[in-house]
Design a protein around this motif. Structure first.
Motif, PDB file in Angstrom:
ATOM      1  N   ILE A 158       7.438  16.090 -13.881  1.00 31.02           N
ATOM      2  CA  ILE A 158       8.760  15.687 -14.393  1.00 31.02           C
ATOM      3  C   ILE A 158       9.475  14.949 -13.271  1.00 31.02           C
ATOM      4  CG2 ILE A 158      10.996  16.477 -15.262  1.00 31.02           C
ATOM      5  CD1 ILE A 158       9.538  18.965 -16.346  1.00 31.02           C
ATOM      6  N   LEU A 159       9.954  13.758 -13.565  1.00 27.20           N
ATOM      7  CA  LEU A 159      10.671  12.986 -12.557  1.00 27.20           C
ATOM      8  C   LEU A 159      12.041  12.609 -13.109  1.00 27.20           C
ATOM      9  CD1 LEU A 159      11.041  11.148 -10.078  1.00 27.20           C
ATOM     10  CD2 LEU A 159       9.851   9.373 -11.336  1.00 27.20           C
ATOM     11  N   GLN A 160      13.070  12.952 -12.348  1.00 29.72           N
ATOM     12  CA  GLN A 160      14.428  12.598 -12.764  1.00 29.72           C
ATOM     13  C   GLN A 160      15.085  11.755 -11.681  1.00 29.72           C
ATOM     14  OE1 GLN A 160      15.738  16.700 -13.517  1.00 29.72           O
ATOM     15  NE2 GLN A 160      16.020  16.055 -15.656  1.00 29.72           N
ATOM     16  N   LEU A 161      15.834  10.747 -12.125  1.00 33.09           N
ATOM     17  CA  LEU A 161      16.572   9.894 -11.188  1.00 33.09           C
ATOM     18  C   LEU A 161      18.055   9.959 -11.541  1.00 33.09           C
ATOM     19  CD1 LEU A 161      14.277   6.735 -10.989  1.00 33.09           C
ATOM     20  CD2 LEU A 161      14.676   8.422  -9.189  1.00 33.09           C
ATOM     21  N   PRO A 162      18.925   9.899 -10.526  1.00 36.75           N
ATOM     22  CA  PRO A 162      20.356   9.957 -10.823  1.00 36.75           C
ATOM     23  C   PRO A 162      20.861   8.618 -11.340  1.00 36.75           C
ATOM     24  CG  PRO A 162      19.987   9.728  -8.459  1.00 36.75           C
ATOM     25  CD  PRO A 162      18.633   9.796  -9.107  1.00 36.75           C
ATOM     26  N   HIS A 163      21.814   8.680 -12.229  1.00 39.56           N
ATOM     27  CA  HIS A 163      22.543   7.454 -12.567  1.00 39.56           C
ATOM     28  C   HIS A 163      24.010   7.805 -12.756  1.00 39.56           C
ATOM     29  CE1 HIS A 163      23.250   7.548 -17.035  1.00 39.56           C
ATOM     30  NE2 HIS A 163      22.507   8.622 -16.849  1.00 39.56           N
ATOM     31  N   TYR A 164      24.839   6.790 -12.701  1.00 38.64           N
ATOM     32  CA  TYR A 164      26.287   7.011 -12.666  1.00 38.64           C
ATOM     33  C   TYR A 164      26.954   6.283 -13.831  1.00 38.64           C
ATOM     34  CZ  TYR A 164      25.328   8.787  -8.030  1.00 38.64           C
ATOM     35  OH  TYR A 164      24.827   9.515  -7.001  1.00 38.64           O
ATOM     36  N   PRO A 165      27.208   7.010 -14.943  1.00 36.67           N
ATOM     37  CA  PRO A 165      27.896   6.367 -16.062  1.00 36.67           C
ATOM     38  C   PRO A 165      29.310   5.931 -15.656  1.00 36.67           C
ATOM     39  CG  PRO A 165      27.555   8.726 -16.497  1.00 36.67           C
ATOM     40  CD  PRO A 165      26.872   8.425 -15.216  1.00 36.67           C
TER      41      PRO A 165
ATOM     42  N   LEU B 202       5.391   6.513 -11.946  1.00 33.27           N
ATOM     43  CA  LEU B 202       4.260   7.439 -11.799  1.00 33.27           C
ATOM     44  C   LEU B 202       3.448   7.058 -10.555  1.00 33.27           C
ATOM     45  CD1 LEU B 202       2.424   9.689 -12.901  1.00 33.27           C
ATOM     46  CD2 LEU B 202       1.253   7.949 -14.273  1.00 33.27           C
ATOM     47  N   ALA B 203       3.188   5.753 -10.396  1.00 35.14           N
ATOM     48  CA  ALA B 203       2.457   5.291  -9.202  1.00 35.14           C
ATOM     49  C   ALA B 203       3.229   5.666  -7.937  1.00 35.14           C
ATOM     50  CB  ALA B 203       2.252   3.778  -9.277  1.00 35.14           C
ATOM     51  N   ALA B 204       4.539   5.461  -7.963  1.00 37.78           N
ATOM     52  CA  ALA B 204       5.363   5.768  -6.779  1.00 37.78           C
ATOM     53  C   ALA B 204       5.336   7.268  -6.480  1.00 37.78           C
ATOM     54  CB  ALA B 204       6.793   5.277  -7.019  1.00 37.78           C
ATOM     55  N   ALA B 205       5.326   8.083  -7.530  1.00 34.78           N
ATOM     56  CA  ALA B 205       5.303   9.545  -7.332  1.00 34.78           C
ATOM     57  C   ALA B 205       4.000   9.972  -6.655  1.00 34.78           C
ATOM     58  CB  ALA B 205       5.464  10.252  -8.680  1.00 34.78           C
TER      59      ALA B 205
ATOM     60  N   ALA C   3      15.302  11.079  -5.889  1.00 38.23           N
ATOM     61  CA  ALA C   3      14.510  11.518  -7.042  1.00 38.23           C
ATOM     62  C   ALA C   3      14.290  13.031  -7.026  1.00 38.23           C
ATOM     63  CB  ALA C   3      13.160  10.803  -7.033  1.00 38.23           C
ATOM     64  N   ARG C   4      14.288  13.632  -8.241  1.00 35.62           N
ATOM     65  CA  ARG C   4      13.945  15.054  -8.394  1.00 35.62           C
ATOM     66  C   ARG C   4      12.580  15.139  -9.059  1.00 35.62           C
ATOM     67  NH1 ARG C   4      19.333  18.073 -10.509  1.00 35.62           N
ATOM     68  NH2 ARG C   4      18.456  17.609 -12.545  1.00 35.62           N
ATOM     69  N   LEU C   5      11.657  15.838  -8.410  1.00 32.60           N
ATOM     70  CA  LEU C   5      10.290  15.904  -8.913  1.00 32.60           C
ATOM     71  C   LEU C   5       9.897  17.356  -9.147  1.00 32.60           C
ATOM     72  CD1 LEU C   5       8.138  13.665  -9.352  1.00 32.60           C
ATOM     73  CD2 LEU C   5       7.284  14.147  -7.061  1.00 32.60           C
ATOM     74  N   GLU C   6       9.324  17.617 -10.320  1.00 31.42           N
ATOM     75  CA  GLU C   6       8.782  18.957 -10.598  1.00 31.42           C
ATOM     76  C   GLU C   6       7.361  18.796 -11.108  1.00 31.42           C
ATOM     77  OE1 GLU C   6      11.057  21.323 -13.385  1.00 31.42           O
ATOM     78  OE2 GLU C   6      12.867  20.378 -12.599  1.00 31.42           O
ATOM     79  N   GLY C   7       6.619  19.896 -11.125  1.00 32.65           N
ATOM     80  CA  GLY C   7       5.233  19.844 -11.578  1.00 32.65           C
ATOM     81  C   GLY C   7       4.307  19.759 -10.386  1.00 32.65           C
ATOM     82  N   ALA C   8       3.024  19.546 -10.673  1.00 32.78           N
ATOM     83  CA  ALA C   8       2.036  19.598  -9.583  1.00 32.78           C
ATOM     84  C   ALA C   8       1.241  18.305  -9.484  1.00 32.78           C
ATOM     85  CB  ALA C   8       1.088  20.765  -9.840  1.00 32.78           C
ATOM     86  N   LEU C   9       1.022  17.892  -8.240  1.00 31.59           N
ATOM     87  CA  LEU C   9       0.179  16.728  -7.941  1.00 31.59           C
ATOM     88  C   LEU C   9      -0.881  17.190  -6.954  1.00 31.59           C
ATOM     89  CD1 LEU C   9       2.660  13.799  -7.045  1.00 31.59           C
ATOM     90  CD2 LEU C   9       0.939  13.770  -8.843  1.00 31.59           C
ATOM     91  N   HIS C  10      -2.151  17.053  -7.348  1.00 28.58           N
ATOM     92  CA  HIS C  10      -3.232  17.425  -6.432  1.00 28.58           C
ATOM     93  C   HIS C  10      -4.160  16.238  -6.234  1.00 28.58           C
ATOM     94  CE1 HIS C  10      -1.969  21.504  -7.478  1.00 28.58           C
ATOM     95  NE2 HIS C  10      -2.566  21.882  -6.365  1.00 28.58           N
ATOM     96  N   PHE C  11      -4.557  15.995  -5.001  1.00 29.96           N
ATOM     97  CA  PHE C  11      -5.551  14.974  -4.695  1.00 29.96           C
ATOM     98  C   PHE C  11      -6.692  15.668  -3.954  1.00 29.96           C
ATOM     99  CE2 PHE C  11      -7.101  11.740  -1.580  1.00 29.96           C
ATOM    100  CZ  PHE C  11      -7.696  10.882  -2.497  1.00 29.96           C
ATOM    101  N   GLN C  12      -7.893  15.539  -4.471  1.00 28.01           N
ATOM    102  CA  GLN C  12      -9.064  16.224  -3.915  1.00 28.01           C
ATOM    103  C   GLN C  12      -8.774  17.720  -3.722  1.00 28.01           C
ATOM    104  OE1 GLN C  12      -9.823  13.555  -0.621  1.00 28.01           O
ATOM    105  NE2 GLN C  12     -11.338  12.422  -1.818  1.00 28.01           N
ATOM    106  N   ALA C  13      -8.194  18.289  -4.786  1.00 22.68           N
ATOM    107  CA  ALA C  13      -7.948  19.736  -4.896  1.00 22.68           C
ATOM    108  C   ALA C  13      -6.935  20.285  -3.891  1.00 22.68           C
ATOM    109  CB  ALA C  13      -9.258  20.513  -4.799  1.00 22.68           C
TER     110      ALA C  13
END
Ligand SMILES: Nc1ncnc2c1ncn2[C@@H]1O[C@H](COP(=O)(O)OP(=O)(O)OP(=O)(O)O)[C@@H](O)[C@H]1O
Ligand code: NI
Length: 272
Positions: free
Chosen positions: A8-15, A52-55, A64-74
């Motif tokens: 999950i990736l969230q970015l801030p914005h300012y209405p 997604l590529a940037a994450a 940016a606020r990032l949740e969840g898991a990213l694994h590379f070569q375990a």
């Protein structure tokens, strides 16, 4: 090789200037890419593909606020590990041509990429010259980015990613601005990289270009992974696809226009 689990990736914005809100740009996306695989990530503009590529590369905006898991070569891809692997085990062909250093000539940019990947200066220079020749850029070796056409700049970025000999290559719209011959050459190169046992994530808005080289395709829509299917599932009327969105992407391709319009087939039996 690469495992993404409910990212999950969230970015801030300012209405308004006094009020901050969060936009969810990637929404519980899961996918994995195996060694030897070209995995296409396909979706419309704004679907969240480049984020997604940037994450994965560790190149997100600092807010940016990032949740969840990213694994590379375990092993988890922590920011420190991303820094360490970037340009070595993890390579990105960025979508934006502004990724080139405006003050460096093409030859230098590719040589620096080779040196970052561990080659000594003479070997790096030789490899840079070989790759520039391969992408028909020898005449532009001494050019600065502002002296390159869009397609030439794209090919310099591709050479820079290729020189790193990375285990995972993320190619973000690598064929935009290239003529058909150059595009085929780049896509064939990505396929060849996968055949060496490496993993390739091919990001594109154009399913047509992805299918001839992809093993599997993940369709993204508004930050979500709608469906992951084998490239072979994109055939006929798309009966093997489970989501209506992936099916409509497939049916919307120009070559499939006839199959979505039965009346055309009736009038023109020669096309049946
Ligand atoms: N730095 C940023 N700050 C705020 N919002 C952003 C930022 N970068 C991207 N976004 C927003 O996130 C969404 C996804 O953007 P992203 O660039 O990942 O799309 P994409 O799928 O790569 O599109 P395209 O095919 O046009 O390249 C868009 O709505 C975009 O406006
Ligand atoms: Ni993008």
């Amino acid at each position: 090789m690469l495992h993404i689990d409910r990212l999950i990736l969230q970015l801030p914005h300012y209405p308004h200037w006094w009020r901050q809100e969060w936009t969810t740009c990637i929404d519980a996306l899961s996918l994995h890419i195996a060694p030897g695989e070209v995995h296409a990530v396909v979706g419309a503009s704004g679907a969240g593909k480049s984020l997604l590529a940037a994450a994965i590369m560790g190149l997100l905006p600092s807010a940016a606020r990032l949740e969840g898991a990213l694994h590379f070569q375990a092993t988890p891809l922590t920011p420190a590990r991303q820094r360490q692997l970037r340009g070595r085990q993890l390579a990105l062909i960025p979508q934006s041509l502004s990724a080139l250093d405006p003050l460096a000539r093409s030859r230098q940019q590719v040589r620096w990429a080779a040196q970052r990947a561990g080659l000594g200066r003479p070997a790096a220079q030789q490899r840079a010259d070989e790759l520039l020749a391969h992408y028909q850029l020898s005449h532009a070796a001494t050019h600065y980015p502002h002296e390159l056409s869009g397609g030439m700049a794209r090919r310099v970025l591709i050479a820079m990613a290729q020189v790193s000999n990375a285990q995972l290559v993320i190619a973000d719209e690598p064929s935009v601005g290239l003529d058909p011959t150059q595009r085929d050459r780049v896509l064939a190169k990505l396929k060849a990289i996968a055949r060496e046992g490496k993993a390739v994530m091919l990001i594109t808005h154009d399913l047509r270009h992805a299918l001839p080289v992809a093993d599997r395709v993940t369709v993204m829509y508004q930050g979500r992974g709608i469906e992951t299917a084998t490239a072979q599932a994109f055939r006929g009327q798309g009966e093997q696809l489970t989501s209506p969105y992936a099916r409509s992407l497939w049916q919307a391709l120009p070559d499939n226009a006839f199959s979505t319009q039965p009346s055309v087939l009736c009038q023109e039996p020669a096309f049946a």
